[in-house]
Scaffold this motif. Structure first.
Motif, PDB file in Angstrom:
ATOM      1  N   GLU A 174       0.837  -1.220   0.000  1.00  0.00           N
ATOM      2  CA  GLU A 174       0.000   0.000   0.000  1.00  0.00           C
ATOM      3  C   GLU A 174       0.865   1.260   0.000  1.00  0.00           C
ATOM      4  OE1 GLU A 174      -0.234  -1.854   3.411  1.00  0.00           O
ATOM      5  OE2 GLU A 174      -0.430  -3.276   1.770  1.00  0.00           O
ATOM      6  N   LEU A 175       2.116   1.127   0.450  1.00  0.00           N
ATOM      7  CA  LEU A 175       2.982   2.313   0.545  1.00  0.00           C
ATOM      8  C   LEU A 175       3.902   2.467  -0.661  1.00  0.00           C
ATOM      9  CD1 LEU A 175       4.057   2.192   4.305  1.00  0.00           C
ATOM     10  CD2 LEU A 175       2.257   3.554   3.240  1.00  0.00           C
ATOM     11  N   LEU A 176       3.932   1.422  -1.518  1.00  0.00           N
ATOM     12  CA  LEU A 176       4.942   1.416  -2.596  1.00  0.00           C
ATOM     13  C   LEU A 176       4.855   2.664  -3.477  1.00  0.00           C
ATOM     14  CD1 LEU A 176       7.203  -0.355  -3.989  1.00  0.00           C
ATOM     15  CD2 LEU A 176       5.429  -0.947  -5.630  1.00  0.00           C
ATOM     16  N   ALA A 177       3.662   2.966  -3.966  1.00  0.00           N
ATOM     17  CA  ALA A 177       3.521   4.073  -4.917  1.00  0.00           C
ATOM     18  C   ALA A 177       3.933   5.392  -4.259  1.00  0.00           C
ATOM     19  CB  ALA A 177       2.085   4.143  -5.426  1.00  0.00           C
ATOM     20  N   ARG A 178       3.419   5.632  -3.062  1.00  0.00           N
ATOM     21  CA  ARG A 178       3.682   6.927  -2.423  1.00  0.00           C
ATOM     22  C   ARG A 178       5.160   7.055  -2.028  1.00  0.00           C
ATOM     23  NH1 ARG A 178       2.162   8.763   2.957  1.00  0.00           N
ATOM     24  NH2 ARG A 178       1.103   6.800   3.247  1.00  0.00           N
ATOM     25  N   THR A 179       5.691   6.014  -1.408  1.00  0.00           N
ATOM     26  CA  THR A 179       7.083   6.095  -0.941  1.00  0.00           C
ATOM     27  C   THR A 179       8.051   6.198  -2.111  1.00  0.00           C
ATOM     28  OG1 THR A 179       6.405   4.726   0.917  1.00  0.00           O
ATOM     29  CG2 THR A 179       8.757   5.012   0.602  1.00  0.00           C
ATOM     30  N   SER A 180       7.796   5.443  -3.168  1.00  0.00           N
ATOM     31  CA  SER A 180       8.723   5.490  -4.299  1.00  0.00           C
ATOM     32  C   SER A 180       8.626   6.838  -5.014  1.00  0.00           C
ATOM     33  CB  SER A 180       8.492   4.330  -5.263  1.00  0.00           C
ATOM     34  OG  SER A 180       7.168   4.302  -5.698  1.00  0.00           O
ATOM     35  N   ARG A 181       7.448   7.393  -5.035  1.00  0.00           N
ATOM     36  CA  ARG A 181       7.243   8.718  -5.617  1.00  0.00           C
ATOM     37  C   ARG A 181       8.063   9.759  -4.844  1.00  0.00           C
ATOM     38  NH1 ARG A 181       6.028  10.988 -10.214  1.00  0.00           N
ATOM     39  NH2 ARG A 181       6.446  13.103  -9.627  1.00  0.00           N
ATOM     40  N   GLN A 182       7.985   9.662  -3.514  1.00  0.00           N
ATOM     41  CA  GLN A 182       8.748  10.608  -2.682  1.00  0.00           C
ATOM     42  C   GLN A 182      10.249  10.456  -2.916  1.00  0.00           C
ATOM     43  OE1 GLN A 182       7.292   9.506   1.176  1.00  0.00           O
ATOM     44  NE2 GLN A 182       5.582  10.946   1.129  1.00  0.00           N
ATOM     45  N   LEU A 183      10.667   9.195  -3.033  1.00  0.00           N
ATOM     46  CA  LEU A 183      12.089   8.918  -3.269  1.00  0.00           C
ATOM     47  C   LEU A 183      12.531   9.527  -4.608  1.00  0.00           C
ATOM     48  CD1 LEU A 183      14.200   7.335  -1.700  1.00  0.00           C
ATOM     49  CD2 LEU A 183      13.428   5.259  -2.842  1.00  0.00           C
ATOM     50  N   ALA A 184      11.716   9.311  -5.627  1.00  0.00           N
ATOM     51  CA  ALA A 184      12.033   9.847  -6.957  1.00  0.00           C
ATOM     52  C   ALA A 184      12.072  11.374  -6.917  1.00  0.00           C
ATOM     53  CB  ALA A 184      11.009   9.365  -7.974  1.00  0.00           C
TER      54      ALA A 184
END
Ligand code: LHQ
Length: 281
Positions: A207-217
């Motif tokens: 559930e966190l993959l999209a948001r966390t990876s977006r923040q990382l990017a």
């Protein structure tokens, strides 16, 4: 704190009409170019046309100053199942295929392009990765994966050799004992195991993959892009040379970094006790 990169989604190269039929979907937003492998019904396995579209997208990413980070992911439930095996069945009497040619024409240029791209790359492994799909994930600078994702070293399962850099990345990340067992047994690793063994940076809750990876990017896209590009170069070179030439390379790269606008800004921001505002130059 993340800052907005100077250029947002304004590049015509990436901002044509949204094309859902594209095999590689491309979207530029605030310096992050998201590339989505888009053959979900075949688990995003590679065809020559998908290779072609990915090559074009990465060429544009390199040339376009508005791109400050490339995020690579897959549509549907898979990241990438490697080579599309649909037309690979060999009938009696058929001449054996030249798989070396396929590597030479498609996979090796892709891995070279990703590892030498002077901008940070982030693989977001949303689901299963198999064969050359694992190699693709490992060729990015940072690899994160959903907990439900799996890394399948499928090569030996179908009588092949690890390719597209897999035999190079694997022992460097996990050490020889594990690399050897994984490659020879055609092992499947969970995302948690991949993180624990140092194959990837992070396993994240689905559930966190999209948001966390977006923040990382986004974080990558607001940094000193030129320096990040040179950092990639230094790390890659370190794998194949002794300390002495590596020190020379660091000197040369630091000389260039020291002349950059971003370095001036970084030091100014430090003394002004504020966050730097890098432009990637
Ligand atoms: C696929 C594929 C696929 C076509 C799933 N192709 N259809 C080799 C040659 C030359 C140069 C470059 O390098 C290489 C290295 C390689 O990459 S070799 C290929 C390595 N990949 C594999 O061996 C993976 C093959 N796939 C699988 O083992 C499974 O599909 C995995 C474990 C990935 C997923 O299993 P499931 O979740 O059970 O899904 P599934 O098997 O039912 O797949 C869904 C569909 O996708 C299915 O089609 P269908 O019509 O039955 O729904 C598969 O046939 C298709 N598919 N991978 N590589």
């Amino acid at each position: 704190m993340n800052q907005q990169p100077e250029s947002s989604s304004s590049s015509p190269a990436h901002n044509g009409p949204a094309d859902d039929t594209a095999l590689v979907k491309s979207e530029l937003d605030q310096g992050v170019l998201s590339l989505t492998l888009n053959r979900p019904e075949r688990l995003n396995s590679f065809t020559p046309e998908m290779h072609r579209q990915l090559a074009v997208a990465l060429e544009r990413a390199e040339a376009d100053d508005a791109v400050r980070c490339v995020l690579l992911t897959g549509a549907g439930r898979a990241f990438c199942a490697g080579q599309d095996l649909s037309n690979r069945q060999i009938q009696p009497g058929d001449a054996p295929p030249d798989l070396g040619l396929s590597l030479e024409q498609h996979y090796n240029p892709l891995i070279r392009r990703l590892t030498t791209l002077p901008k940070p790359t982030l693989a977001v492994v949303n689901g299963v990765a198999a064969g050359a799909g694992v190699s693709l994930a490992l060729a990015c600078d940072i690899t994160v994966a959903a907990h439900s994702a799996r890394f399948i070293f499928a090569f030996s399962r179908i009588g092949l050799v690890p390719d597209s850099g897999a035999s190079w990345f694997l022992p460097r990340r996990v050490g020889h004992a594990r690399a050897s067992a994984i490659a020879l047994l055609g092992e499947t690793l969970t995302a948690a195991q991949a993180q624990e063994w140092g194959l990837i940076w992070q396993a994240l809750d689905d559930e966190l993959l999209a948001r966390t990876s977006r923040q990382l990017a986004q974080q990558l896209a607001t940094q000193a892009t030129t320096a990040l590009g040179m950092t990639k170069r230094a790390l890659l070179a370190s794998a194949s040379q002794p300390l002495d030439p590596q020190l020379d390379l660091e000197r040369d790269l630091q000389r260039l970094a020291g002349r950059s606008e971003d370095y001036r800004e970084g030091v100014a921001a430090f003394f002004a006790k504020r966050h730097p505002h890098f432009h990637g130059r």
